[in-house]
Write a protein that holds these residues in place. Sequence first.
Motif, PDB file in Angstrom:
ATOM      1  N   LEU A 178      38.361  46.301  38.142  1.00 49.53           N
ATOM      2  CA  LEU A 178      39.256  46.279  36.985  1.00 49.53           C
ATOM      3  C   LEU A 178      39.086  47.528  36.137  1.00 49.53           C
ATOM      4  CD1 LEU A 178      39.103  42.698  35.417  1.00 49.53           C
ATOM      5  CD2 LEU A 178      41.095  43.825  36.432  1.00 49.53           C
ATOM      6  N   ASP A 191      46.406  36.086  36.044  1.00 39.98           N
ATOM      7  CA  ASP A 191      45.046  36.487  35.670  1.00 39.98           C
ATOM      8  C   ASP A 191      44.001  35.433  36.045  1.00 39.98           C
ATOM      9  OD1 ASP A 191      46.321  37.897  32.593  1.00 39.98           O
ATOM     10  OD2 ASP A 191      45.955  38.883  34.533  1.00 39.98           O
ATOM     11  N   CYS A 218      30.923  40.755  35.747  1.00 41.88           N
ATOM     12  CA  CYS A 218      30.402  41.915  35.036  1.00 41.88           C
ATOM     13  C   CYS A 218      29.252  42.469  35.877  1.00 41.88           C
ATOM     14  CB  CYS A 218      29.918  41.503  33.649  1.00 41.88           C
ATOM     15  SG  CYS A 218      29.278  42.847  32.637  1.00 41.88           S
ATOM     16  N   GLU A 254      38.130  34.718  39.223  1.00 41.61           N
ATOM     17  CA  GLU A 254      36.718  34.845  38.847  1.00 41.61           C
ATOM     18  C   GLU A 254      36.482  36.291  38.454  1.00 41.61           C
ATOM     19  OE1 GLU A 254      34.738  32.046  39.380  1.00 41.61           O
ATOM     20  OE2 GLU A 254      32.857  32.873  38.631  1.00 41.61           O
ATOM     21  N   TYR A 255      35.762  36.493  37.366  1.00 47.04           N
ATOM     22  CA  TYR A 255      35.494  37.834  36.858  1.00 47.04           C
ATOM     23  C   TYR A 255      33.990  38.072  36.832  1.00 47.04           C
ATOM     24  CZ  TYR A 255      40.367  38.018  35.506  1.00 47.04           C
ATOM     25  OH  TYR A 255      41.746  38.027  35.536  1.00 47.04           O
ATOM     26  N   TRP A 268      33.678  45.904  35.536  1.00 49.04           N
ATOM     27  CA  TRP A 268      34.228  44.565  35.652  1.00 49.04           C
ATOM     28  C   TRP A 268      35.034  44.510  36.955  1.00 49.04           C
ATOM     29  CZ3 TRP A 268      33.548  40.027  33.185  1.00 49.04           C
ATOM     30  CH2 TRP A 268      32.946  40.036  31.916  1.00 49.04           C
ATOM     31  N   TYR A 269      34.713  43.483  37.764  1.00 45.27           N
ATOM     32  CA  TYR A 269      35.457  43.224  38.988  1.00 45.27           C
ATOM     33  C   TYR A 269      36.140  41.865  38.865  1.00 45.27           C
ATOM     34  CZ  TYR A 269      33.243  46.977  41.772  1.00 45.27           C
ATOM     35  OH  TYR A 269      32.826  48.188  42.279  1.00 45.27           O
ATOM     36  N   VAL A 270      37.288  41.724  39.519  1.00 48.29           N
ATOM     37  CA  VAL A 270      37.993  40.449  39.559  1.00 48.29           C
ATOM     38  C   VAL A 270      38.082  39.996  41.010  1.00 48.29           C
ATOM     39  CG1 VAL A 270      40.280  41.566  39.685  1.00 48.29           C
ATOM     40  CG2 VAL A 270      40.101  39.197  38.906  1.00 48.29           C
ATOM     41  N   GLN A 290      26.556  37.000  31.774  1.00 51.93           N
ATOM     42  CA  GLN A 290      27.898  36.577  31.390  1.00 51.93           C
ATOM     43  C   GLN A 290      27.751  35.270  30.633  1.00 51.93           C
ATOM     44  OE1 GLN A 290      29.692  38.075  35.533  1.00 51.93           O
ATOM     45  NE2 GLN A 290      31.265  37.382  34.122  1.00 51.93           N
TER      46      GLN A 290
END
Lengths: 111, 115
Positions: free
Chosen positions: A47, A85, A91, A88-89, A35-37, A6
């Motif tokens: 996501l 939104d 990958c 933390e995101y 992708w997770y949030v 990332q």
Amino acid sequence: AQSVTQLDSHVSVSEGTPVLLRCNYSSSYSPSLFWYVQHPNKGLQLLLKYTSAATLVKGINGFEAEFKKSETSFHLTKPSAHMSDAAEYFCVVRGNEKLTFGTGTRLTIIP
Amino acid sequence: DAMVIQNPRYQVTQFGKPVTLSCSQTLNHNVMYWYQQKSSQAPKLLFHYYDKDFNNEADTPDNFQSRRPNTSFCFLDIRSPGLGDAAMYLCATTKKKGTFSYEQYFGPGTRLTVT
């Protein structure tokens, strides 16, 4: 072996402006990418996912990601950021039944 | 709604005092995972069960153990917690058929504090 990178540890955008969170992957075969949030003190929510079907993947809450094999990228986008939104995101790439996480991107939304 | 449930959400234990964290799922998934997530870091896989088969990660300390008495439940036991074990512990599940795994579903996590 597979991995994800990332490219930004922290991204700040104004509410109502586009969001771009960047992710590059490395995999010796066709990857499954996610992708997770994660909101503060919460678990991870999926996501969206890419599993070798359409290269443009639509997810929840208006997010989408495009798988680009030539660039080994799977960037996450949203046309218009919302205050909710902020999170933390992560990958993620999957191999067998295990996930390999990126280091995360913290998204801040400026009112 | 089908889901992954973790109890308790917050756990405080004393240095060296054994603690058990609980995870249950109503998804009927055959794979269950335990992750450790320290502050501002990505989740780190500790181990997973594929049906009854236990799979430990090579770098998971012996201090961490797990039990899966049935399909729905999985426990994380920390035999002698140290200050460095303070973290969020995440449980996840997935369905695996042959060599194909579906996406993982995560519980809300248990935040462990060691005093």
